[in-house]
Design a protein around this motif. Sequence first.
Motif, PDB file in Angstrom:
ATOM      1  N   GLU A 107      -0.566   0.612   7.019  1.00  0.00           N
ATOM      2  CA  GLU A 107      -1.790   1.089   6.372  1.00  0.00           C
ATOM      3  C   GLU A 107      -1.543   2.142   5.296  1.00  0.00           C
ATOM      4  O   GLU A 107      -2.491   2.688   4.737  1.00  0.00           O
ATOM      5  N   VAL A 108      -0.284   2.433   4.993  1.00  0.00           N
ATOM      6  CA  VAL A 108       0.005   3.480   4.016  1.00  0.00           C
ATOM      7  C   VAL A 108      -0.440   3.030   2.622  1.00  0.00           C
ATOM      8  O   VAL A 108      -0.276   1.879   2.242  1.00  0.00           O
ATOM      9  N   SER A 109      -1.044   3.949   1.881  1.00  0.00           N
ATOM     10  CA  SER A 109      -1.550   3.612   0.549  1.00  0.00           C
ATOM     11  C   SER A 109      -0.440   3.693  -0.495  1.00  0.00           C
ATOM     12  O   SER A 109       0.544   4.419  -0.330  1.00  0.00           O
ATOM     13  N   LEU A 110      -0.631   2.962  -1.564  1.00  0.00           N
ATOM     14  CA  LEU A 110       0.308   2.985  -2.682  1.00  0.00           C
ATOM     15  C   LEU A 110       0.405   4.396  -3.252  1.00  0.00           C
ATOM     16  O   LEU A 110       1.488   4.886  -3.565  1.00  0.00           O
ATOM     17  N   GLN A 158       7.818  -2.737   0.885  1.00  0.00           N
ATOM     18  CA  GLN A 158       8.716  -2.753   2.045  1.00  0.00           C
ATOM     19  C   GLN A 158       8.079  -2.051   3.239  1.00  0.00           C
ATOM     20  O   GLN A 158       8.146  -2.538   4.369  1.00  0.00           O
ATOM     21  N   LEU A 159       7.465  -0.902   2.991  1.00  0.00           N
ATOM     22  CA  LEU A 159       6.848  -0.138   4.075  1.00  0.00           C
ATOM     23  C   LEU A 159       5.689  -0.896   4.716  1.00  0.00           C
ATOM     24  O   LEU A 159       5.485  -0.812   5.931  1.00  0.00           O
ATOM     25  N   LYS A 160       4.919  -1.626   3.914  1.00  0.00           N
ATOM     26  CA  LYS A 160       3.767  -2.367   4.445  1.00  0.00           C
ATOM     27  C   LYS A 160       4.202  -3.428   5.463  1.00  0.00           C
ATOM     28  O   LYS A 160       3.400  -3.860   6.282  1.00  0.00           O
ATOM     29  N   GLN A 161       5.465  -3.826   5.420  1.00  0.00           N
ATOM     30  CA  GLN A 161       5.988  -4.812   6.364  1.00  0.00           C
ATOM     31  C   GLN A 161       6.326  -4.187   7.719  1.00  0.00           C
ATOM     32  O   GLN A 161       6.551  -4.896   8.686  1.00  0.00           O
TER      33      GLN A 161
END
Length: 200
Positions: free
Chosen positions: A36-39, A27-30
Amino acid sequence: MEAALEARLRQLLAADDSLGFRTLHAQLKQEPEFAEVSLKKVQTALQQLRATPAAGVREAGPGLSKYPVLELITLSGFSPGSQDENGYTPVMAAASWGHVDLLRILLQRDASAVNVADSDGDTPLHHVAQAIELEADQVRPVLELLLTNGADVSRRNAEGKTCIDACAQGSLVEGDAEEQEPEINLVFLKTMEDLGVQVS
């Protein structure tokens, strides 16, 4: 970005506190701010948030389980080895977050979940190998539980890596992976060696 990420995770958890870190990451990657936040960063931030009552995760009270996830698993018809859209299981979550008591209960309910692999082929051992934020006193009991319940140390993921091989792969800091050296999870390696597993 730490404060912004924490604030956004709190918002998402307020709407649905059962979301896992992989779903939250997707959700955040959208969102442009978090594209650019990593898993791993999401997993670590979520772990920290869920460790505090302010995160919206309910506390145990009269008639409530100390582990609400067990209620959700049971009520939803899922098992400890049930997988989300990425193949992530409750056993993987409990192991990689160092929740020993929860892991013990989950494995008592379904010990076969100890070797279930996610969509990347990673087992709970692979996830613990990549959990560099865990301290030695958290890693040892988790590994003991996984190994005594039949975790397969030789199992390879989709990249052909065992948990021993993978202990350095998942711990890159955000940025250009080619410019950085991975941080080796020495706690994992030392603990595995102490438990009689050959690490070299």
